[in-house]
Design an enzyme around this catalytic site. Structure first.
Site, PDB file in Angstrom:
ATOM      1  N   GLY A 311      37.884  42.942  37.618  1.00  0.00           N
ATOM      2  CA  GLY A 311      38.352  44.292  37.339  1.00  0.00           C
ATOM      3  C   GLY A 311      39.795  44.450  37.789  1.00  0.00           C
ATOM      4  O   GLY A 311      40.567  43.488  37.845  1.00  0.00           O
ATOM      5  N   GLU A 312      40.158  45.688  38.111  1.00  0.00           N
ATOM      6  CA  GLU A 312      41.517  46.043  38.550  1.00  0.00           C
ATOM      7  C   GLU A 312      42.546  45.908  37.438  1.00  0.00           C
ATOM      8  O   GLU A 312      43.698  46.270  37.614  1.00  0.00           O
ATOM      9  CB  GLU A 312      41.962  45.187  39.757  1.00  0.00           C
ATOM     10  CG  GLU A 312      41.055  45.276  40.959  1.00  0.00           C
ATOM     11  CD  GLU A 312      41.472  44.341  42.093  1.00  0.00           C
ATOM     12  OE1 GLU A 312      42.567  43.722  42.013  1.00  0.00           O
ATOM     13  OE2 GLU A 312      40.693  44.213  43.058  1.00  0.00           O
ATOM     14  N   GLY A 313      42.147  45.369  36.289  1.00  0.00           N
ATOM     15  CA  GLY A 313      43.099  45.105  35.217  1.00  0.00           C
ATOM     16  C   GLY A 313      43.677  43.709  35.262  1.00  0.00           C
ATOM     17  O   GLY A 313      44.646  43.404  34.547  1.00  0.00           O
TER      18      GLY A 313
END
Length: 346
Positions: A311-313
């Protein structure tokens, strides 16, 4: 809810750009997916020589009421702890954005913690986490509209700084649960195919997560349209991302889409305004169960498949240099006739 006027990409320019790409000094289709990405960038910018300027990565953080039901291996405290870590420069998204010279913006959308004011985290806190959608709507209509507007404003701020390519990330324990329900209700895919391990659930714990989410949907007595699904089962960080994506497309910015949660946000955005998909470049196929099916629903062709699920990009940022290579193909490669003139294509 705020309305967005997103223009479709110009089909006439598409034909001209394809002719230009075929005239570049290489065998036809020899650069494969780079050619497809280059075409999309040219159409977004309406320029045969597109340039990527001031890339931004905006990461929205918030907590979820459904976390109280044990649907995540990680406790909600991890949301605020990691949100603070993002500003201490020691996380994956920190080093990846530094590596590629991408401006990182951290937004408190609804973290269940009093974030210190001096850290440089953007304060868009709606409240300290959503309500528990097991028994009530995660947010009110007013809160949902505020999320859309606040998310849209983050894209506007980036655009005002000269940004024309943007990606988004998230931090929020239990947001794979909200994403799975969005996926299920918006696509009709059976819930068991939408619910995955999240931060590491297996066996009976994963069965428990599925049971809780199925019961949450059954408990909802409202007749929900698309906006209703977004409001009832969403997270503040997710709805802000939807608003940011829609405004970015309205501003003709390329949007690099990350993993399962960000793809669920793009799904929601596309159900509200289908034209947004013209501006979406899918960065990677993550390892979260359901992501591949979700990408198929959107007819998406992700750039990378590296087994990532942080996640987090992070997957979107990892894809950025390949997108840049696609843009440079159009600006730096010569044509077969030895020229690099674009006038004849117009």
């Amino acid at each position: 809810m705020r309305q967005f006027a997103i223009r479709r990409l110009d089909k006439e320019l598409e034909a001209k750009t394809l002719r230009y790409i075929d005239d570049i000094a290489k065998p036809k289709n020899a650069l494969g997916e780079l050619e497809r990405i280059a075409l999309q960038l040219a159409l977004i910018q309406e320029d045969l020589h597109p340039a990527l300027r001031k890339p931004h990565h905006v990461l929205f953080s918030a907590d979820h009421g459904i976390e109280r039901h044990g649907v995540s291996k990680s406790p909600r405290e991890v949301t605020w702890q990691q949100t603070l870590n993002f500003k201490r420069k020691g996380t994956a998204i920190d080093y990846l954005t530094r590596q590629h010279d991408i401006e990182l913006v951290i937004v408190d959308s609804g973290v269940d913690y009093d974030i210190p004011k001096d850290l440089g985290i953007v304060d868009c806190k709606i409240r300290k986490g959503t309500s528990d959608f097991y028994s009530e709507s995660a947010m009110t209509r007013v809160e949902c509209d505020r999320c859309i507007d606040m998310g849209a404003r983050q894209s506007e701020i980036a655009h005002e700084k000269g940004c024309n390519i943007i990606s988004f990330g998230e931090m929020g324990i239990a947001n794979t649960s909200a994403s799975a329900i969005w996926m299920h209700l918006l696509t009709g895919i059976p819930m068991p195919q939408c619910v995955g391990a999240g931060s590491g659930l297996h066996g009976k714990d994963l069965e428990h997560k599925l049971k809780v989410l199925e019961e949450a949907v059954a408990n909802c007595r409202e007749s929900l349209d698309t906006e209703g699904v977004m409001r009832y089962f969403g997270g503040f960080e997710m709805v802000m991302t939807v608003g940011a994506m829609l405004r970015a497309a309205e501003l003709r910015m390329a949007i690099v889409v990350d993993g399962f949660i960000m793809t669920a946000c793009m799904l929601m955005a596309s159900r509200l305004c289908p034209e947004v998909l013209d501006y979406a470049i899918f960065g990677h196929k993550g390892d979260e169960k359901g992501h591949a099916l979700l990408l198929d629903q959107l007819d998406a062709r992700p750039i990378l498949s590296l087994g990532m699920k942080l996640g987090e990009g992070t997957g979107a940022v990892c894809a950025y240099p390949i997108i840049r290579s696609a843009a440079l193909m159009l600006t730096e490669m010569a044509l077969f006739n030895g020229e690099n003139r674009i006038e004849k294509y117009f």
